[in-house]
Every structure is written in structure tokens, then in C-alpha cells.
Design a protein around this motif. Structure first.
Motif, PDB file in Angstrom:
ATOM      1  N   GLY A 103       0.813  -1.216   0.000  1.00  0.00           N
ATOM      2  CA  GLY A 103       0.000   0.000   0.000  1.00  0.00           C
ATOM      3  C   GLY A 103       0.843   1.261   0.000  1.00  0.00           C
ATOM      4  O   GLY A 103       0.544   2.231  -0.700  1.00  0.00           O
ATOM      5  N   LYS A 104       1.918   1.238   0.765  1.00  0.00           N
ATOM      6  CA  LYS A 104       2.796   2.410   0.834  1.00  0.00           C
ATOM      7  C   LYS A 104       3.489   2.648  -0.510  1.00  0.00           C
ATOM      8  O   LYS A 104       3.599   3.781  -0.980  1.00  0.00           O
ATOM      9  CB  LYS A 104       3.825   2.171   1.933  1.00  0.00           C
ATOM     10  N   PHE A 105       3.951   1.562  -1.149  1.00  0.00           N
ATOM     11  CA  PHE A 105       4.589   1.673  -2.455  1.00  0.00           C
ATOM     12  C   PHE A 105       3.604   2.227  -3.479  1.00  0.00           C
ATOM     13  O   PHE A 105       3.940   3.135  -4.252  1.00  0.00           O
ATOM     14  CB  PHE A 105       5.099   0.307  -2.903  1.00  0.00           C
ATOM     15  N   GLY A 106       2.371   1.705  -3.480  1.00  0.00           N
ATOM     16  CA  GLY A 106       1.365   2.186  -4.429  1.00  0.00           C
ATOM     17  C   GLY A 106       0.996   3.639  -4.178  1.00  0.00           C
ATOM     18  O   GLY A 106       0.800   4.407  -5.117  1.00  0.00           O
ATOM     19  N   TRP A 107       0.921   4.032  -2.922  1.00  0.00           N
ATOM     20  CA  TRP A 107       0.579   5.410  -2.585  1.00  0.00           C
ATOM     21  C   TRP A 107       1.675   6.362  -3.064  1.00  0.00           C
ATOM     22  O   TRP A 107       1.387   7.430  -3.606  1.00  0.00           O
ATOM     23  CB  TRP A 107       0.380   5.533  -1.079  1.00  0.00           C
TER      24      TRP A 107
END
Length: 167
Positions: free
Chosen positions: A116-120
């Protein structure tokens, strides 16, 4: 009986030179050096300075470790308070995501968080570029982002002129 000659007794101020200090003064100076070594005068002895610096770093480490544990205890008590209330009974299904049990559960939630952090970040980077053009996005995906970044840098250099750094 022979009488002994009286010896001269010096007053206390004359027996102690002014550069020597009393134990109380040395202790005060050492404590001020322990509290803030940058402003207080350093002790003359290298051994004393080393001991005081080591004591200062050790005390700081212990203090911040105690603060950390107090924070953990406060968070744990707040969690127990919420869990024992009506909110805890309603949110029991979300408890796995808040505090997963076991190694596999922790790894799964950590992996989910990382993805999720990478996608954000990637989404924020695309939004920051301000592309908004679907055709350009498709072309970028087809060419690869690196080629487009190089082209953008070249376009910026042509607009602003080549910048030369002194180093």
C-alpha cells in the motif's frame, strides 16, 4: 627541660592557593559539565572528563528508554481501555488488522502495508507530475518511464539553458 620553639602556623587562606578549589566547588563544576558540557568549563583531568561524558550519555540513554517504555505502557493501557468498552466489542473483527496474532499474521499485515505504501508513493509521484493525459500515460507505459524522464530533463535544459555547477 628544654622548651621547644613554637612553630609558625599559617592562616588557612595562605595555605590554600587561590587556583585550588574546594571539593564543593569542584563537584558543582563537574555537575554543571555533566548537565551541559558545551557551556560549562571542562574538568582539568582527562579521566574525569571521560567519566562525566560517559555518565551523561548513559543517563540520557536510560532516560529515553524509560520514556519509550512509559509510552508503550500508556498505549497498552489505552488499547485495553478501548477493548473493554463498547467500541471494543464492535471493533473485534478489525482487531486482527490492528494487532495480528502470530508470525504469519504479522508478516501478512506488514506485506499489505508495504504494498500500500509503495502504491501510494507511486500514485503521488504520478499526480505530482500533473500528467492527466491518458494518451501520454499510455505512451509512457509503452516506452518505459526512464526514457520519458530523460526526455523531460532534456526539455527542461533546453528551456532554461544548461546549468553549470562550480563543483
Amino acid at each position: 627541660m628544654a622548651m621547644a620553639e613554637p612553630t609558625a602556623v599559617l592562616p588557612p587562606a595562605a595555605s590554600n592557593p587561590p587556583f585550588q578549589s574546594t571539593t564543593l566547588q569542584r563537584t558543582r563544576a563537574n555537575l554543571s559539565f555533566l548537565v551541559n558540557p558545551s557551556t560549562a568549563p571542562a574538568p582539568a583531568s582527562r579521566r574525569t572528563r571521560a567519566f562525566l561524558r560517559t555518565a551523561r550519555y548513559t543517563l540520557k540513554f536510560i532516560f529515553w528508554r524509560l520514556v519509550r517504555y512509559a509510552k508503550y505502557a500508556a498505549i497498552g493501557s489505552l488499547t485495553a481501555l478501548v477493548a473493554g468498552s463498547a467500541i471494543g466489542s464492535v471493533a473485534s473483527g478489525a482487531a486482527f488488522f490492528i494487532a495480528p496474532t502470530g508470525i504469519v499474521g504479522g508478516a501478512a499485515v506488514g506485506l499489505l502495508w508495504g504494498v500500500g505504501k509503495f502504491g501510494w508513493r507511486r500514485l503521488a509521484r504520478k499526480a505530482g507530475k500533473g500528467t492527466g493525459d491518458a494518451r501520454r500515460d499510455e505512451r509512457d507505459d509503452a516506452q518505459g518511464e526512464k526514457i520519458r524522464e530523460v526526455q523531460e530533463v532534456q526539455e527542461k535544459r533546453e528551456e532554461k539553458g544548461l546549468r553549470s555547477d562550480p563543483w
